[in-house]
Enzyme design. Structure first.
Site, PDB file in Angstrom:
ATOM      1  N   LEU A 152     -80.821 -36.066 -18.684  1.00  0.00           N
ATOM      2  CA  LEU A 152     -81.135 -37.317 -18.944  1.00  0.00           C
ATOM      3  C   LEU A 152     -79.749 -37.809 -18.396  1.00  0.00           C
ATOM      4  O   LEU A 152     -78.801 -37.557 -18.938  1.00  0.00           O
ATOM      5  CB  LEU A 152     -81.915 -38.349 -19.723  1.00  0.00           C
ATOM      6  CG  LEU A 152     -83.145 -38.012 -20.400  1.00  0.00           C
ATOM      7  CD1 LEU A 152     -83.498 -37.709 -21.645  1.00  0.00           C
ATOM      8  CD2 LEU A 152     -84.139 -38.024 -19.232  1.00  0.00           C
ATOM      9  N   ASP A 153     -79.666 -38.690 -17.010  1.00  0.00           N
ATOM     10  CA  ASP A 153     -78.581 -39.550 -17.365  1.00  0.00           C
ATOM     11  C   ASP A 153     -78.106 -40.306 -18.936  1.00  0.00           C
ATOM     12  O   ASP A 153     -78.504 -40.287 -19.366  1.00  0.00           O
ATOM     13  CB  ASP A 153     -78.733 -40.704 -16.073  1.00  0.00           C
ATOM     14  CG  ASP A 153     -79.396 -40.239 -14.873  1.00  0.00           C
ATOM     15  OD1 ASP A 153     -78.918 -38.547 -14.263  1.00  0.00           O
ATOM     16  OD2 ASP A 153     -79.975 -40.405 -14.202  1.00  0.00           O
ATOM     17  N   ARG A 154     -77.261 -40.521 -18.115  1.00  0.00           N
ATOM     18  CA  ARG A 154     -76.189 -41.562 -19.643  1.00  0.00           C
ATOM     19  C   ARG A 154     -76.861 -42.877 -20.142  1.00  0.00           C
ATOM     20  O   ARG A 154     -76.772 -43.327 -20.818  1.00  0.00           O
ATOM     21  CB  ARG A 154     -74.389 -41.919 -19.386  1.00  0.00           C
ATOM     22  CG  ARG A 154     -73.841 -42.056 -20.389  1.00  0.00           C
ATOM     23  CD  ARG A 154     -72.416 -42.501 -19.322  1.00  0.00           C
ATOM     24  NE  ARG A 154     -71.583 -43.340 -21.215  1.00  0.00           N
ATOM     25  CZ  ARG A 154     -70.429 -43.894 -20.614  1.00  0.00           C
ATOM     26  NH1 ARG A 154     -70.085 -43.827 -19.911  1.00  0.00           N
ATOM     27  NH2 ARG A 154     -70.009 -44.781 -22.204  1.00  0.00           N
ATOM     28  N   THR A 156     -80.151 -43.485 -19.472  1.00  0.00           N
ATOM     29  CA  THR A 156     -81.934 -42.896 -19.688  1.00  0.00           C
ATOM     30  C   THR A 156     -81.408 -42.558 -21.074  1.00  0.00           C
ATOM     31  O   THR A 156     -81.049 -41.705 -21.773  1.00  0.00           O
ATOM     32  CB  THR A 156     -82.000 -42.409 -18.388  1.00  0.00           C
ATOM     33  OG1 THR A 156     -81.786 -42.595 -17.240  1.00  0.00           O
ATOM     34  CG2 THR A 156     -83.391 -41.244 -18.982  1.00  0.00           C
TER      35      THR A 156
END
Length: 343
Positions: A152-154, A156
């Site tokens: 997951l993106d930072r 998110t």
């Protein structure tokens, strides 16, 4: 597969893959219940630890039926990544094969330039069963990604599965590759979103190295503008709640899992960027909405559902995660503004 000096012997059958040695060895090991990654097998081949009829061979070499293949697993290279017990990992499920975490926004999944410490991987290495995680053979910096099969993106938050052994990791990677993982995200977007399915190509932006884009010409698998092949990306968007004309709560389910896929599709195709998205959105023009986005401080995107067939038990498993406090607060503020019709 546990690493060591034990030699494994196989005779190639008519039904085994013959076109590449590395693919054949992965197949033979998996059939023997000792699954390992293709990258590890290629490392063993390059080190001369895989013999065909007693001789070393290239990873790309074809292998005839009836050939004898000897495999001697090699210890993985040591990791340059440090264990950090202070990294908080909210675990929602754990067994001997995998764990599921509810990643908070702001936590980076694995080390990279600019984020050498304080990541999820650093925290995992401090847990039992992860201390001897091998270095990622694809990473020239010697970092590790113990059990990481997706990320997951930072900015998110939400559910993320981590494998605790190599057979589980390879099985989960295979499920992700054939889109057999249930994943649904909740997002608050700027603007009036609609139910839609976005089926596009997806690849690097031609001029901005940090961004991805769906505005790509060509075919999936063909080299793109920056040399990388674009890939197909499919996102299903369903409206959950309208907050006046200024914002919408949507559910996004994935058929594919490309980097930034949901953020790109909502911004470029839906023209409703995720609220607070620093890369694909712009500051809202209306002061009240802009203030909510600035207070949130990250993209309003949360991985709320994760489900798959468990690799060990072969039983369906599924988890749901409620919206984190920062997104609930933003949602309450938006509902209040929508009720007063002031946005």
């Amino acid at each position: 597969m546990a690493a060591g000096a034990e030699a494994l012997h196989f005779q190639v059958g008519d039904g085994d893959p013959h076109d590449r040695l590395d693919k054949l060895v992965v197949h033979l090991l998996e059939r023997a219940g000792r699954a390992t990654s293709r990258a590890a097998v290629q490392r063993w081949i390059a080190a001369g630890r895989v013999l065909v009829d007693g001789e070393p061979a290239r990873a790309s070499a074809a292998v005839r039926p009836g050939a004898l293949v000897e495999v001697r697993p090699e210890e993985p290279p040591p990791s340059a990544t440090a264990a950090e017990p202070d990294v908080t990992i909210p675990v929602v499920y754990e067994d001997e094969h995998l764990l599921v975490i509810d990643k908070p926004a702001g936590l980076v999944v694995h080390p990279a330039r600019g984020h050498e410490s304080g990541t999820l991987v650093n925290g995992l290495l401090a847990l039992p069963g992860f201390a001897l995680a091998p270095a990622d053979p694809r990473d020239p910096m010697g970092h590790v990604r113990p059990g990481i099969v997706h990320r997951l993106d930072r900015g998110t938050s939400g559910l993320l599965v981590v494998a605790k052994d190599e057979p589980t990791r390879e099985a989960l990677k295979e499920r992700f590759a054939r889109h057999a993982i249930e994943r649904e995200y909740a997002a608050i977007v700027a603007g009036a979103a609609r139910d839609a399915t976005y089926d596009t190509l997806h690849g690097r932006h031609p001029t901005d190295r940090l961004r991805f884009t769906s505005w790509i010409r060509g075919e999936a698998g063909a080299p793109g503008a920056r040399g990388a092949a674009p890939r197909r990306a499919v996102t299903h968007v369903r409206v959950l709640e309208r907050l006046g004309d200024a914002a919408t709560v949507v559910a996004c389910s994935l058929e594919t899992g490309r980097t930034h896929q949901i953020r790109v599709h909502l911004a470029e195709r839906g023209r409703t960027p995720v609220l607070g998205d620093p890369l694909y959105g712009t500051p809202p023009k209306k002061p009240a909405l802009r203030a909510i986005a600035e207070e949130l401080g990250r993209q309003a995107l949360h991985a709320r559902v994760l489900g798959f067939v468990h690799p060990a038990t072969q039983r369906p498993v599924r988890w749901e995660s409620a919206l984190p406090e920062d997104m609930r607060k933003a949602l309450d503020q938006l509902r209040g503004l929508a009720t007063r019709s002031s946005i």
